[in-house]
Motif scaffolding. Structure first.
Motif, short mmCIF file in Angstrom:
data_model
loop_
_atom_site.label_atom_id
_atom_site.label_comp_id
_atom_site.label_asym_id
_atom_site.label_seq_id
_atom_site.Cartn_x
_atom_site.Cartn_y
_atom_site.Cartn_z
N LEU A 133 -30.81 -97.09 60.41
CA LEU A 133 -31.29 -96.06 61.35
C LEU A 133 -32.54 -96.50 62.10
O LEU A 133 -33.50 -95.75 62.20
N PHE A 178 -29.95 -87.87 52.98
CA PHE A 178 -30.66 -86.78 53.68
C PHE A 178 -29.72 -85.64 54.10
O PHE A 178 -28.53 -85.71 53.87
N GLU A 179 -30.30 -84.60 54.67
CA GLU A 179 -29.56 -83.36 54.99
C GLU A 179 -28.89 -82.79 53.73
O GLU A 179 -27.82 -82.21 53.79
N SER A 239 -28.85 -84.31 49.60
CA SER A 239 -28.24 -85.48 48.96
C SER A 239 -26.93 -85.07 48.28
O SER A 239 -26.69 -83.89 48.03
N GLU A 288 -26.04 -85.30 45.25
CA GLU A 288 -26.27 -84.57 44.00
C GLU A 288 -26.64 -83.12 44.29
O GLU A 288 -26.16 -82.19 43.63
N LEU A 304 -24.57 -79.42 43.52
CA LEU A 304 -25.12 -78.25 42.83
C LEU A 304 -25.06 -77.01 43.71
O LEU A 304 -24.71 -75.91 43.25
N ILE A 340 -34.17 -94.60 65.29
CA ILE A 340 -35.01 -93.40 65.27
C ILE A 340 -36.44 -93.76 64.93
O ILE A 340 -36.71 -94.84 64.40
N ILE A 370 -27.87 -93.68 54.53
CA ILE A 370 -28.80 -92.55 54.46
C ILE A 370 -28.07 -91.21 54.42
O ILE A 370 -28.58 -90.22 53.88
N LYS A 388 -46.95 -84.25 56.20
CA LYS A 388 -45.48 -84.26 56.11
C LYS A 388 -44.99 -85.70 56.09
O LYS A 388 -45.25 -86.47 57.02
N ASN A 420 -39.78 -92.49 62.77
CA ASN A 420 -40.02 -91.66 61.60
C ASN A 420 -41.38 -92.04 61.03
O ASN A 420 -41.76 -93.20 61.07
N PHE A 429 -37.04 -98.57 57.73
CA PHE A 429 -35.92 -98.25 56.84
C PHE A 429 -34.87 -99.35 56.80
O PHE A 429 -34.82 -100.22 57.67
N GLN A 487 -23.78 -81.37 35.18
CA GLN A 487 -23.66 -81.82 36.57
C GLN A 487 -22.45 -82.71 36.80
O GLN A 487 -21.90 -82.75 37.90
N TRP A 505 -41.88 -88.26 56.19
CA TRP A 505 -40.55 -88.34 56.82
C TRP A 505 -40.36 -87.26 57.88
O TRP A 505 -39.91 -86.15 57.60
N THR A 506 -40.70 -87.62 59.08
CA THR A 506 -40.55 -86.69 60.20
C THR A 506 -39.70 -87.40 61.25
O THR A 506 -40.24 -88.15 62.07
N THR A 507 -38.38 -87.20 61.19
CA THR A 507 -37.51 -87.92 62.13
C THR A 507 -37.88 -87.55 63.56
O THR A 507 -37.86 -86.37 63.93
C1 LIG Z 1 -34.59 -91.96 57.38
C2 LIG Z 1 -35.02 -90.65 56.84
C3 LIG Z 1 -35.21 -89.59 57.70
C4 LIG Z 1 -35.64 -88.34 57.20
N1 LIG Z 1 -35.87 -87.33 58.07
C5 LIG Z 1 -36.40 -86.16 57.63
C6 LIG Z 1 -36.80 -85.12 58.52
O1 LIG Z 1 -36.69 -85.26 59.73
N2 LIG Z 1 -37.29 -83.98 58.02
C7 LIG Z 1 -37.44 -83.79 56.69
O2 LIG Z 1 -37.89 -82.73 56.27
N3 LIG Z 1 -37.05 -84.75 55.79
C8 LIG Z 1 -36.56 -85.94 56.24
N4 LIG Z 1 -36.22 -86.93 55.34
C9 LIG Z 1 -36.36 -86.66 53.94
C10 LIG Z 1 -35.02 -86.48 53.25
O3 LIG Z 1 -34.46 -85.24 53.60
C11 LIG Z 1 -35.22 -86.64 51.74
O4 LIG Z 1 -35.48 -88.01 51.49
C12 LIG Z 1 -34.03 -86.17 50.95
O5 LIG Z 1 -33.89 -84.79 51.05
C13 LIG Z 1 -34.11 -86.52 49.47
O6 LIG Z 1 -35.32 -86.07 48.93
P1 LIG Z 1 -36.24 -87.10 48.15
O7 LIG Z 1 -36.33 -88.36 48.94
O8 LIG Z 1 -37.50 -86.41 47.82
O9 LIG Z 1 -35.41 -87.46 46.86
P2 LIG Z 1 -35.68 -86.92 45.39
O10 LIG Z 1 -35.70 -85.44 45.40
O11 LIG Z 1 -36.84 -87.67 44.83
O12 LIG Z 1 -34.35 -87.37 44.67
C14 LIG Z 1 -34.15 -88.66 44.08
C15 LIG Z 1 -32.74 -88.70 43.51
O13 LIG Z 1 -32.59 -87.68 42.52
C16 LIG Z 1 -31.54 -86.79 42.88
N5 LIG Z 1 -31.90 -85.44 42.48
C17 LIG Z 1 -32.94 -84.71 42.91
N6 LIG Z 1 -32.94 -83.50 42.34
C18 LIG Z 1 -31.86 -83.45 41.55
C19 LIG Z 1 -31.30 -82.46 40.68
N7 LIG Z 1 -31.85 -81.25 40.55
N8 LIG Z 1 -30.17 -82.75 40.03
C20 LIG Z 1 -29.58 -83.96 40.17
N9 LIG Z 1 -30.07 -84.93 40.95
C21 LIG Z 1 -31.19 -84.69 41.63
C22 LIG Z 1 -31.38 -86.95 44.37
O14 LIG Z 1 -30.09 -86.60 44.81
C23 LIG Z 1 -31.65 -88.43 44.55
O15 LIG Z 1 -30.51 -89.16 44.27
C24 LIG Z 1 -35.82 -88.19 55.83
C25 LIG Z 1 -35.62 -89.26 54.96
C26 LIG Z 1 -35.26 -90.48 55.46
C27 LIG Z 1 -35.12 -91.64 54.49
#
Ligand SMILES: Cc1cc2nc3c(=O)[nH]c(=O)nc-3n(C[C@H](O)[C@H](O)[C@H](O)COP(=O)(O)OP(=O)(O)OC[C@H]3O[C@@H](n4cnc5c(N)ncnc54)[C@H](O)[C@@H]3O)c2cc1C
Length: 446
Positions: free
Chosen positions: A57, A226-227, A229, A231, A235, A60, A222, A6, A62, A54, A330, A8-10
């Motif tokens: 943040l 996260f939680e 994005s 974009e 959707l 925390i 951030i 896994k 991670n 990072f 979009q 990114w595990t906050t």
């Molecule tokens: C500090 C930090 C803490 C985190 N903590 C946790 C945690 O505790 N648990 C956990 O599970 N995750 C955690 N994450 C992960 C975080 O939830 C993801 O980074 C986030 O959901 C975005 O996913 P990704 O990084 O894979 O981006 P990607 O999916 O690679 O996206 C890259 C870009 O493309 C856009 N995009 C993606 N898909 C689409 C689409 N279909 N249409 C249009 N645009 C799109 C996104 O919005 C983004 O701008 C953490 C990340 C960070 C940096």
């Protein structure tokens, strides 16, 4: 047994108990699917491979956690096999509200610093607050802080009341708060000038107040990622908003439905729309006496009501124009959702101002001014978004992005130093001891 990695595990790297979502393979006696497990972090087979660093943040922990044949007792399954996704989505709703709560707190702090600093700092013979360009930023921060808190209060009350489906409200609150708080922090940095860009540590070392404005900007960034994005929230919310239409129009919106099925769908849908469309033309917002109980804020609520109907009409036109292809538009969907979020924030703000008036006359008056100015600012954003629904560069943007990806324009990338090239040392030290990026360090022989 759980296997996998896994990223990114906050706080997972310091936690004693982990909630792990893992896919259970389908097999006789097992329905399979994503399942939630409680796992003790010191179980054999769990290793923390990396701790991530990072932009912000930094409070925390991670990292990257590896699971190698980690044995988990059956009773540690939460909610039953295959229920993991449902649990994750349900907890996301209330979890998501923590983002707007942080954003509201950040904006309130930004307001306090903006107030103090813009009164203290004198330029061109006056405190900077008296220069109109800075006053506009102070007003934006104050109005937005009030709106952020109003949105948090409304959505939290809906959550606390229980039994409400707050999927859309929680998502709108998260989306809107993360975007607006970022602008607030950016404005605070601008009001602080050079001191806004300087770290609190450096300010303190020079004997100035350690105001971490640049940290606020880094920490808030951030929230747009996260939680869910921005974009993805666009959707997700758009899908909820057009779901009724998709259900009614059925095969009409299916890309691969045959003509006969589409014809049937038109007949079915026309009955629904014959009743629905006229209802979108008239409403309380057209009646100058409506929302009278909100006093001076009533015109804003009428605007919200009128705009909600206009938004529904625009969504319908979008459906009619693009049909199933709408889900790939979009830009259009994002603007529809952003308008909805602004209308939601306006309504929350007016309701809170009215409630405050009931509690304390004096505070109520200033709250009403905050709400009024916020709604005026928000209305300008809404009007721009409505215009951009039909006048935009979406087609050109898609084409240009295609050109970029095909490599037609790589000539524009020539003549730069790429800091991600080469193999380190990643961080070089300047003569003063401060870290610098490697290529710049090389170039300037630091
Ligand atoms: C500090 C930090 C803490 C985190 N903590 C946790 C945690 O505790 N648990 C956990 O599970 N995750 C955690 N994450 C992960 C975080 O939830 C993801 O980074 C986030 O959901 C975005 O996913 P990704 O990084 O894979 O981006 P990607 O999916 O690679 O996206 C890259 C870009 O493309 C856009 N995009 C993606 N898909 C689409 C689409 N279909 N249409 C249009 N645009 C799109 C996104 O919005 C983004 O701008 C953490 C990340 C960070 C940096």
């Amino acid at each position: 047994e759980i296997d996998g990695v896994k990223l990114w595990t906050t706080n997972g790297v310091v936690a004693e108990l982990l909630v792990v979502m893992a896919r259970v393979p389908e097999s006789p006696g097992h329905r399979g699917g994503v399942t939630a497990f409680v796992v003790e972090a010191d179980s054999p087979g769990i290793t923390v491979e990396r701790r991530n660093g990072f932009m912000g943040l930094r409070g925390i922990e991670n990292g990257v956690t590896r699971f190698h044949r980690v044995r988990v007792p059956k009773e540690n399954v939460i909610g039953g096999e295959g229920q993991g996704l449902k649990i994750a989505l349900a907890t996301l709703n209330t979890g998501r509200l923590s983002v707007p709560a942080c954003c509201a707190g950040a904006a309130k702090w930004a307001l306090s610093i903006a107030r103090q600093w813009s009164a203290e700092r004198v330029q061109w013979g006056r405190p900077i607050a008296e220069h109109e360009a800075i006053a506009a930023r102070i007003s934006f921060i104050a109005a937005t802080a009030f709106a952020l808190e109003s949105v948090v209060e409304l959505t939290s009350r809906l959550a606390d009341a229980g039994g409400n489906d707050i999927r859309i409200e929680a998502a709108l609150a998260k989306l809107w708060a993360s975007e607006l708080a970022w602008q607030v922090a950016d404005d605070l940095v601008q009001i602080r000038g050079g001191r806004g860009y300087e770290t609190a540590e450096s300010l303190a070392a020079r004997g100035e107040r350690a105001v971490p404005a640049e940290q606020l900007l880094r920490d808030l960034r951030i929230n747009r990622i996260f939680e869910g994005s921005t974009e993805i929230m666009h959707l997700l919310i758009a899908r909820e908003a057009v779901d009724t239409h998709l259900a009614v129009a059925g095969d009409l919106a299916e890309e691969d439905a045959d003509l006969r099925a589409k014809a049937r769908a038109v007949v079915g849908a026309s009955g629904f729309y014959a009743g629905w469309l006229p209802r979108l033309l008239v409403g309380a917002g057209l009646n100058p006496g409506s929302f009278r109980e909100f006093g001076a804020l009533a015109p804003h609520l009428r605007f919200v009501e009128r705009s909600a109907r206009k938004l529904a009409r625009a969504t319908f036109y979008g459906m009619a124009r693009w049909q199933a292809r709408l889900q790939r538009r979009q830009g259009f969907l994002g603007r529809v959702v952003d308008i909805g979020a602004e209308l939601f924030a306006m309504a929350a703000t007016c309701v809170r101002a009215a409630a405050l008036r009931g509690e304390d006359e004096e505070q109520g008056r200033t709250a009403e001014r905050l709400a009024d100015t916020f709604c005026r600012q928000s209305r300008l954003r809404v009007e721009r978004l409505f215009d951009a629904l039909w006048t935009n560069t979406d087609d050109e943007d898609r084409e240009l992005a295609g050109s970029v990806l095909r490599g037609d324009i790589t000539w524009l990338e020539a003549g730069i130093l790429d800091p991600s090239e080469g193999t380190g040392p990643w961080i070089a030290r300047s003569r003063s001891g401060a870290s610098t990026e490697p290529n710049l360090a090389r170039r300037y022989e630091l």
